[in-house]
Design a protein around this motif. Sequence first.
Motif, mmCIF file in Angstrom:
data_model
loop_
_atom_site.group_PDB
_atom_site.id
_atom_site.type_symbol
_atom_site.label_atom_id
_atom_site.label_comp_id
_atom_site.label_asym_id
_atom_site.label_seq_id
_atom_site.Cartn_x
_atom_site.Cartn_y
_atom_site.Cartn_z
ATOM 1 N N TYR A 29 1.112 -1.310 0.036
ATOM 2 C CA TYR A 29 -0.221 -0.152 -0.044
ATOM 3 C C TYR A 29 1.147 1.627 -0.178
ATOM 4 O O TYR A 29 1.617 0.975 0.677
ATOM 5 C CB TYR A 29 -0.951 0.127 0.845
ATOM 6 N N TYR A 30 0.122 2.550 0.022
ATOM 7 C CA TYR A 30 1.163 3.379 -0.190
ATOM 8 C C TYR A 30 0.733 4.324 0.550
ATOM 9 O O TYR A 30 0.049 4.350 0.736
ATOM 10 C CB TYR A 30 0.482 4.127 -1.453
ATOM 11 N N ALA A 31 1.604 5.097 0.989
ATOM 12 C CA ALA A 31 1.638 6.309 2.580
ATOM 13 C C ALA A 31 2.207 6.866 1.877
ATOM 14 O O ALA A 31 3.433 7.425 0.733
ATOM 15 C CB ALA A 31 2.608 5.237 3.843
ATOM 16 N N SER A 32 2.808 8.392 3.282
ATOM 17 C CA SER A 32 3.720 8.594 2.986
ATOM 18 C C SER A 32 5.120 9.250 3.623
ATOM 19 O O SER A 32 4.762 8.533 4.916
ATOM 20 C CB SER A 32 3.202 10.042 2.773
ATOM 21 N N ILE A 33 5.915 10.022 3.352
ATOM 22 C CA ILE A 33 7.226 10.265 5.042
ATOM 23 C C ILE A 33 5.787 11.170 6.006
ATOM 24 O O ILE A 33 6.279 12.401 5.583
ATOM 25 C CB ILE A 33 8.071 10.412 4.626
ATOM 26 N N ALA A 34 6.385 11.623 7.395
ATOM 27 C CA ALA A 34 5.973 12.335 7.516
ATOM 28 C C ALA A 34 6.676 13.339 8.164
ATOM 29 O O ALA A 34 6.353 14.408 8.766
ATOM 30 C CB ALA A 34 4.452 11.345 9.141
ATOM 31 N N ALA A 35 7.715 12.734 8.728
ATOM 32 C CA ALA A 35 8.592 13.343 9.354
ATOM 33 C C ALA A 35 9.980 14.106 8.505
ATOM 34 O O ALA A 35 9.895 13.592 7.392
ATOM 35 C CB ALA A 35 9.434 12.609 10.387
ATOM 36 N N SER A 36 10.756 15.052 8.935
ATOM 37 C CA SER A 36 11.462 16.689 7.868
ATOM 38 C C SER A 36 12.158 15.735 7.736
ATOM 39 O O SER A 36 13.702 15.825 6.827
ATOM 40 C CB SER A 36 11.129 17.682 9.096
ATOM 41 N N GLU A 37 12.989 14.211 8.430
ATOM 42 C CA GLU A 37 14.164 13.144 8.446
ATOM 43 C C GLU A 37 13.514 12.154 8.622
ATOM 44 O O GLU A 37 13.003 12.168 10.055
ATOM 45 C CB GLU A 37 15.121 14.197 9.588
ATOM 46 N N ALA A 38 13.685 11.315 7.549
ATOM 47 C CA ALA A 38 13.472 9.897 8.371
ATOM 48 C C ALA A 38 14.762 9.386 7.698
ATOM 49 O O ALA A 38 14.944 8.924 6.490
ATOM 50 C CB ALA A 38 11.700 9.548 7.093
ATOM 51 N N ARG A 39 15.428 8.407 8.600
ATOM 52 C CA ARG A 39 16.135 7.286 8.391
ATOM 53 C C ARG A 39 15.644 6.190 7.716
ATOM 54 O O ARG A 39 14.574 4.862 8.054
ATOM 55 C CB ARG A 39 16.972 7.044 9.778
ATOM 56 N N MET A 40 16.473 5.795 6.511
ATOM 57 C CA MET A 40 15.857 3.823 6.040
ATOM 58 C C MET A 40 16.975 2.654 6.652
ATOM 59 O O MET A 40 18.404 3.517 6.247
ATOM 60 C CB MET A 40 15.099 4.000 4.472
#
Length: 159
Positions: A29-40
Amino acid sequence: MSKGGLAATAITLALIAAPVSAQQRKPPYYASIAASEARMRTGPGRNYPVNWVYVRADLPIRVIDIYRDWRKVESADGTSGWMQVGLLSDRRTGIVQGGITELRESADAGARVAWRVAPGVVGRIIGCARGWCRIDIKGRGGYIEQARLWGVAPDEDVD
């Protein structure tokens, strides 16, 4: 604890639980990144190395697997890795792909062009039906052909 303290605690817990409960759908499913900085990360845990850092909130991602409070995600360029669920949002967004794309005033190829957007522009998806999506890009709205967006499946209707 006072009534005000209990209310504040309840609100805080609701806000913390909202992203987690919202991300319990079956992948993909699709979503989005909520944080202004997100570590993968390379695996589902903080002990795994970071393989990418996203510094742009609202980027669309596709959730492809779930492990506890971690989501294996894939970005528009095919990069994949693991993110904590709290870094993600159910807010649907799309990123324009291909060349410069026309946003139209209505969901029709013959409709008046409202404005044009460049590849890489991210907008919030308001809804999609019959091959068109209504998006909002920093307060400016229009309709774009669904095939020009990454963040929504080709035949998906979004309410």
